[in-house]
Design a protein around this motif. Sequence first.
Motif, short mmCIF file in Angstrom:
data_model
loop_
_atom_site.label_atom_id
_atom_site.label_comp_id
_atom_site.label_asym_id
_atom_site.label_seq_id
_atom_site.Cartn_x
_atom_site.Cartn_y
_atom_site.Cartn_z
N LYS A 191 0.87 -1.18 0.00
CA LYS A 191 0.00 0.00 0.00
C LYS A 191 0.90 1.23 0.00
CE LYS A 191 -3.69 2.44 2.43
NZ LYS A 191 -4.56 2.50 3.63
N THR A 241 -7.99 -0.01 -4.51
CA THR A 241 -8.30 -0.61 -3.22
C THR A 241 -7.54 -1.93 -3.13
OG1 THR A 241 -10.19 -1.94 -3.93
CG2 THR A 241 -10.62 0.38 -3.32
N SER A 246 -10.31 -3.61 -8.82
CA SER A 246 -10.18 -2.15 -8.73
C SER A 246 -8.90 -1.67 -9.42
CB SER A 246 -10.16 -1.71 -7.26
OG SER A 246 -9.05 -2.25 -6.56
#
Length: 261
Positions: A191, A241, A246
């Motif tokens: 992330k 996400t 996504s």
Amino acid sequence: MAFTCATGKKRPTGKHRRPGRFERTTARAAGVAALTATGVMGTLAAPALAAEPAAEQTGLIPVIAAGDSIAEQIDAQAAAQEQAAKEAEARRKAAEEAARKRAAEKAEKEREAKERAAREAERKRLMSYVAPISGSYVSTGYKAGGAVWSSGSHTGVDFHAASGTSVHAVGAGTVVEAGWGGAYGNQVVIKLNDGTYTQYGHLSSIGVSVGQTVTPGQQIGLSGATGNVTGPHLHFEVRTTAEYGSDIDPVAYLRSHGVNV
């Protein structure tokens, strides 16, 4: 009987005889002794001493006074020199202290400037982006169609890479997955600090763990051919996400961050 003097004259005899010079001197001496013994001499002597020539008239006091004046001038000059030396020393110390403070302030400013520059460089570095594999190229593009993908199209891009090639984090972030990923084989998901997720699949080995923070260009594993593949390469995917589906165009994403791919 009467005695005759040298002149031939007879000297008077009896109590009315005039005393001679020797007698007068003896008497005067006796009188002085008596006066001295009675203390009268001190009183009488004062006027006589006062009658002596004044010391100023002898020229002694002016000489002494002149000597005292020169001594006072020398003392004053010495005191002035000592005071001047003290003031000069105080000025020297003040100048040294001022120079020391200026040097310390300059050093502090330079240190702060270096720290700011280092922080700015680190900030820029952490905000920078790199290609996941250096000097490679895209062998299969985004949304390419084919039966090999369960969704019917390619959700990422493939970078050409021989097995064992170093794979890098494209940006700063935190590892959220590191392990087996089914069809993706050994994978790492990071992330990034901008909130997007990057996926690195088909790795031959993994070099990071979940929760670890990474920086742009840091090696996270080696490319390979694990999972659903026909040969060694790197599958690279970008999602908005953590969920499958996504995905966004990885090449466009990298180019928007200054990476030339």
